[in-house]
Design a protein around this motif. Structure first.
Motif, mmCIF file in Angstrom:
data_model
loop_
_atom_site.group_PDB
_atom_site.id
_atom_site.type_symbol
_atom_site.label_atom_id
_atom_site.label_comp_id
_atom_site.label_asym_id
_atom_site.label_seq_id
_atom_site.Cartn_x
_atom_site.Cartn_y
_atom_site.Cartn_z
ATOM 1 N N SER A 185 29.140 88.780 54.946
ATOM 2 C CA SER A 185 29.398 89.026 56.372
ATOM 3 C C SER A 185 28.546 90.185 56.877
ATOM 4 C CB SER A 185 30.882 89.355 56.588
ATOM 5 O OG SER A 185 31.674 88.278 56.195
ATOM 6 N N PRO A 199 31.542 92.537 51.334
ATOM 7 C CA PRO A 199 32.223 91.621 52.266
ATOM 8 C C PRO A 199 31.583 90.221 52.191
ATOM 9 C CG PRO A 199 30.725 93.050 53.451
ATOM 10 C CD PRO A 199 30.675 93.488 52.041
ATOM 11 N N GLN A 215 41.096 91.234 52.774
ATOM 12 C CA GLN A 215 40.423 90.327 53.676
ATOM 13 C C GLN A 215 40.535 90.859 55.089
ATOM 14 O OE1 GLN A 215 42.346 86.510 53.520
ATOM 15 N NE2 GLN A 215 44.170 87.194 54.613
ATOM 16 N N SER A 216 39.652 90.396 55.963
ATOM 17 C CA SER A 216 39.660 90.856 57.356
ATOM 18 C C SER A 216 40.874 90.284 58.070
ATOM 19 C CB SER A 216 38.370 90.426 58.048
ATOM 20 O OG SER A 216 38.300 89.005 58.127
ATOM 21 N N SER A 217 41.151 90.822 59.255
ATOM 22 C CA SER A 217 42.323 90.375 60.017
ATOM 23 C C SER A 217 42.217 88.905 60.411
ATOM 24 C CB SER A 217 42.486 91.239 61.277
ATOM 25 O OG SER A 217 41.304 91.191 62.056
ATOM 26 N N THR A 221 36.471 87.037 56.398
ATOM 27 C CA THR A 221 35.742 87.851 55.427
ATOM 28 C C THR A 221 36.667 88.274 54.308
ATOM 29 O OG1 THR A 221 34.270 88.712 57.150
ATOM 30 C CG2 THR A 221 34.392 89.946 55.087
#
Length: 784
Positions: A185, A199, A215-217, A221
Motif C-alpha cells: 500500500s 503495509p 490492519q487498516s480501518s 491494508t
C-alpha cells in the motif's frame, strides 16, 4: 486563632499571595502550615530569619533554590526496598545538587564576612552526598532516560539492538524497492507490536507469508511481518527483554544507594524546606516593599504609613495607627464607604503577619505587638440556615469573644451595635466597649452611632478617630484622623446635591440640641486641625529651605577650603623651588671659596660650615606643613554617628549610623542601610568637635610581604591599586613568582589582573593557576 478570624481578617488570602514566591512544594507546605506565634521570642526569631533572607536578596538579587523537589514519597518507597524509576532518581539527584548549591552559596557569603548566622545554621548541616548524585547522573540523563554508559552490559546490549534494527530495516527496505513494491500500500517500513512490518494490500496477503499484526480501518491494508524477518524480529525482542532487565538492575542498585542515604536526605529536606520558606518571606517582603517592624510584649501598636497587603499599593491610601500608648481603645466613626472596615482589617492582618515573622507594608520604625489572641467581628454574617438576623449574628460572635477576652487580647469590632434600634444599639455598644476596656484588652471599634462620638471624651484611655470625607468631591479621602470624631455630613452632602434649603433647615431643626453641639464641636476641631496642618506644612517648607541654604553654604565653605589648600600648596611648591635654587647658588659660592682657600686666601673652615648651617636653619620646614595638611585631610575622612555625608558611588546624601570596621561605616540612605568605605564619602555637614578622652596611638602596619595577594571581596579599582603596590613590594622582597588570588566570580577582576600583569615592567609571565594552585581563580606571575 480560629478559622473564622483568619477568614474575616483575610489571613488565608495573604498566605495565597505568599505561596506565589515558593520555589518548591517544600516551601508551599510550610506556608500552608503557617500560623501566628503567640510567643515574643519565637516571632522575633522568625523575623530575624526573614531579615537575613531580605539581606541576601538585597546583596545578591536572588537565592539559588531551583531544582529542589519534595522527594519524601520517593524516599519512603526506597526505604521499604522499592525500586525508584528513572524520573524519581533524577529528582533525587537534582534535589541533592540543589541543597549542595544552596549550602555553598551561603558559605561563600559568610566567607565574605556577611553576617548570616541563622542561614548558616540552616545550610551548614546539609549533607553534600556528591557521590550518590554523581552515580545517578552518570546513569540517567536530564530527560529521565537510562544512559548507555550506565554499565558496559547495557552499552553492549543496545549496540546489538541498534545493529539488529538496522539489519531488519535494510532487509525490509530492499523489499519495498523490489518487484514486490506494487503489492504494498505504501513503500515504507513501520512498527506494530514492537515488531517491524510492511503495509501489504489485502489481495497480496499470501504472497508474503509471515505474521499479520494489524490492519487498516478499511481492511484494505494488512501490516505483515514477512517470514524472512520473523527470526530477526524474535532475536530483537529477546535483546530488548535483556535491555529491560539490565535497566531494572541498574535502577535497583541506585535505589539501594538512595536507601542507604534516606536519613541524610530526609534531614536535608527539612533544612531545605526551612530555607525555601525563609526566602519566600523575603521575596514577599520585596513585593510589598515592606520593612521589619519592632516587636514588643507591651501590647503596643504603632503602624506608620500602613497599607493593606491585599490592596493595590499604588491606589491604597496609607494610614497611621497607634494603640496601647496613651490610650488602649480606639473608636472610629464616620459614614459608610469611608474606609473604616479597611482600617480595622489592616490593623488585624498586619498584627497577625508580624506575629508570623513577616515584614509589613509600613514605614521603618513601626511597632507591632504579640497578642495571645486576636478576636474580630467584622462584616455582615447573617445566617439564613440558622434563622439569625444581622444583629443576632453579630451578638452571637460578640458573646463568644467576651467569654474569652483578657488583657493579652486584641479585639476588633465592626459597626458594633448595628442592626437594631439605634438608641438601644448605642447603649449596648457603650456597655460592651466598657467591658472590653475593663478587661485590659486592646480594642479598635467602628460605629455609626453619634452617641459614641462623645464616648472617648468621657473615658480615660479611649480615643476617638474618624476617616476623612471630602464634602466638595462627595468622596472619602481614606485618611485616618486620630483624635477627631467623624461627622455625619448628611446635611452638607444634601446641599451639594441640590436639596432645597428649606427642607434642610427643617431637618436641622429636628436634630436634638446636644447633637448639634457635638457636630459644631467636631467642625471647630476640623477647622483648627486644618489650620495646624497648614502651619506645619509652612514650617516644614521653611525648614527645608533653611536646610538647603545650609547645605549650599557648607559646599561653598568646602570649596573655599579646597581653593585655600591649592593656593598654599602652590606657594609652598614655588618656595621649595626657590629654596633649592638658593641652595644650589650657595653651594657654588662655598665651592668657589674652597678653591680660594686652596690658593692661599684666608678662608676659615669653621666659618664655611657655620655659614652652611645658618643657611639650612633659615630654610622653612615644609615637611611639617605637609604633615599638617595630611593630618587635616585624614580628619575629614573620619566620621561619627549623626554626620551628614554624601556617598560618592550612589551620588546620594545620607546620615552616618555607626562605625562597622576599619574605615567603614553604616549609612542610612533613604530606606536603605548600607556599609560604605570612608574614602567613598565626604561630609556635607560640619562635624561637631569632640575632645579626645585619651591620647591616640598610631599603629603602623606590618611591612612583611607574603608570596600571595588575596583580592576576594575587594572592589575592582581598589584591587588594581593593591596589585601594583604589591608587585613593587614583591620585587624588592626578591620573590621569583607570586600568586594573585582573585576568585572566579564574573571574571571581571581576573581579566583586569591579567591585563595589568601583562603591562607591568617587572612581570615576565602571567598564567592561570594549575589544578593544585586554585585553577582560574588564581593568577601566577613570574617576576624579573
Amino acid at each position: 486563632m480560629n478559622e473564622r478570624v483568619r477568614r474575616v481578617l483575610e489571613y488565608d488570602k495573604m498566605k495565597e499571595q505568599l505561596k506565589n514566591h515558593v520555589a518548591s512544594t517544600l516551601g508551599r507546605k510550610k506556608v500552608e502550615a503557617l500560623e501566628p506565634f503567640t510567643e515574643l521570642t519565637k516571632a522575633e526569631e522568625e523575623l530575624n530569619r526573614t531579615e537575613e533572607g531580605a539581606k541576601v536578596l538585597r546583596l545578591r538579587g536572588q537565592a539559588p533554590l531551583g531544582g529542589i523537589t519534595d522527594i519524601r514519597a520517593h524516599l519512603k518507597r526506597a526505604e521499604i526496598g522499592g525500586t525508584l524509576n528513572a524520573g524519581e532518581l533524577l529528582e533525587t539527584a537534582d534535589t541533592i545538587y540543589g541543597g549542595r548549591r544552596m549550602k555553598k552559596f551561603i558559605e561563600m557569603m559568610v566567607e565574605e564576612e556577611i553576617e548570616l548566622p541563622l542561614l548558616a545554621e540552616l545550610a551548614g548541616p546539609i549533607a553534600p552526598l556528591s557521590d550518590l548524585e554523581r552515580e545517578i547522573k552518570q546513569s540517567i540523563d536530564d530527560h529521565g532516560e537510562v544512559l548507555d554508559a550506565a554499565t558496559p552490559a547495557l552499552r553492549s546490549i543496545r549496540q546489538r539492538i541498534r545493529g539488529m534494527e538496522a539489519d531488519i530495516r535494510s532487509k525490509l527496505e530492499q523489499m519495498t524497492r523490489s518487484s514486490q513494491q506494487k503489492k504494498l500500500s505504501d513503500a515504507i517500513v513501520t512498527i506494530r507490536n514492537d515488531r517491524y512490518v510492511v503495509p501489504v494490500k489485502q489481495e497480496y496477503r499470501s504472497s508474503f507469508g509471515g505474521i499479520v499484526h494489524d490492519q487498516s480501518s478499511s481492511g484494505a491494508t494488512l501490516f505483515i511481518e514477512p517470514q524472512s524477518v520473523v527470526t530477526m524480529n524474535n532475536q530483537l525482542s529477546e535483546s530488548r527483554v535483556q535491555e529491560r532487565r539490565e535497566i531494572e538492575r541498574i535502577l535497583k542498585e541506585l535505589s539501594e544507594r538512595v536507601q542507604g542515604a534516606v536519613d541524610q536526605l530526609l534531614e536535608n529536606l527539612d533544612y531545605l524546606a526551612e530555607l525555601d520558606f525563609l526566602f519566600t518571606k523575603a521575596y514577599y517582603a520585596n513585593q510589598l516593599q515592606a520593612s521589619r517592624p519592632h516587636l514588643n510584649g507591651s501590647r503596643r501598636l504603632r503602624f506608620k504609613e500602613a497599607k493593606h497587603p491585599l490592596l493595590d499599593s499604588g491606589e491604597v491610601v496609607p494610614i497611621d495607627v497607634e494603640l496601647g500608648t496613651t490610650f488602649s481603645s480606639l473608636v472610629i466613626t464616620g459614614p459608610n464607604t469611608g474606609g473604616k472596615t479597611v482600617t480595622l482589617k489592616t490593623v488585624g492582618l498586619l498584627t497577625l503577619m508580624a506575629q508570623s515573622g513577616l515584614y509589613l507594608p509600613v514605614e521603618e520604625e513601626s511597632e507591632a505587638a504579640v497578642f495571645s489572641n486576636v478576636y474580630a467581628d467584622i462584616g455582615d454574617e447573617q445566617s439564613i440556615e440558622q434563622s439569625l438576623s444581622t444583629f443576632s449574628s453579630h451578638m452571637t460572635n460578640i458573646v463568644e469573644i467576651l467569654d474569652y477576652v483578657d488583657k493579652e487580647s486584641l479585639v476588633l469590632f465592626d459597626e458594633i451595635g448595628a442592626g437594631t434600634d439605634p438608641t438601644e444599639g448605642a447603649a449596648l455598644a457603650v456597655s460592651i466597649l466598657d467591658y472590653v476596656y475593663a478587661s485590659g484588652a486592646r480594642l479598635v471599634a467602628t460605629t455609626h452611632f453619634s452617641e459614641l462620638k462623645g464616648y472617648a471624651y468621657n473615658r480615660e484611655g479611649v480615643m476617638n478617630a474618624s476617616v476623612e470625607f471630602d464634602v466638595e468631591t462627595l468622596s472619602p479621602t481614606y485618611r485616618l484622623l486620630i483624635g477627631m470624631p467623624g461627622r455625619s455630613n448628611a446635611f452638607a452632602i444634601s446641599r451639594r446635591l441640590g436639596l432645597g434649603e428649606s427642607i434642610i433647615e427643617a431637618a436641622e431643626s429636628e436634630v436634638h440640641e446636644d447633637t448639634r453641639q457635638v457636630e459644631n464641636m467636631i467642625t471647630s476641631l476640623e477647622e483648627k486641625k486644618q489650620a495646624a496642618e497648614d502651619e506645619l506644612n509652612e514650617a516644614r517648607k521653611t525648614r527645608e529651605e533653611a536646610e538647603q541654604l545650609h547645605r549650599e553654604l557648607e559646599q561653598k565653605l568646602q570649596e573655599m577650603d579646597r581653593k585655600k589648600q591649592d593656593v598654599i600648596s602652590s606657594a609652598e611648591n614655588k618656595a621649595q623651588k626657590e629654596l633649592e635654587k638658593a641652595r644650589a647658588q650657595a653651594d657654588d659660592i662655598i665651592k668657589d671659596l674652597r678653591e680660594l682657600q686652596k690658593e692661599g686666601h684666608q678662608v676659615k673652615e669653621h666659618e664655611l660650615i657655620d655659614a652652611r648651617k645658618r643657611m639650612e636653619q633659615a630654610a622653612p620646614d615644609l615637611s611639617k606643613r605637609q604633615q599638617q595638611i595630611k593630618k587635616q585631610a585624614d580628619s575629614e575622612r573620619t566620621f561619627h554617628p549623626g554626620d551628614e555625608v554624601k556617598v560618592l558611588s550612589f551620588n546620594q546624601q545620607g546620615q552616618v549610623l555607626e562605625k562597622k570596621g576599619d574605615k567603614e561605616y553604616q549609612v542610612q540612605l533613604g530606606i536603605m542601610k548600607v556599609n560604605v568605605k570612608a574614602d567613598d564619602m565626604e561630609k556635607v555637614k560640619q562635624e561637631p568637635v569632640h575632645q579626645p578622652s585619651r591620647p591616640v596611638t598610631n599603629v603602623s602596619a606590618n611591612n612583611s610581604v607574603k608570596p600571595e595577594l588575596d583580592l576576594r571581596g575587594v572592589r575592582y579599582e581598589d584591587a588594581m591599586q593593591k596589585v601594583e603596590k604589591y608587585l613593587d613590594e614583591a620585587v624588592l622582597a626578591g620573590y621569583p613568582q607570586v600568586h594573585i588570588i582573585h576568585g572566579k566570580g564574573t571574571g571581571a577582576l581576573r581579566k583586569g589582573v591579567k591585563e595589568l600583569l601583562n603591562k607591568h615592567p617587572s612581570v615576565t609571565e602571567a598564567r592561570d593557576g594549575g589544578m593544585t594552585e586554585g585553577g582560574i581563580g588564581n593568577t601566577v606571575a613570574r617576576l624579573k
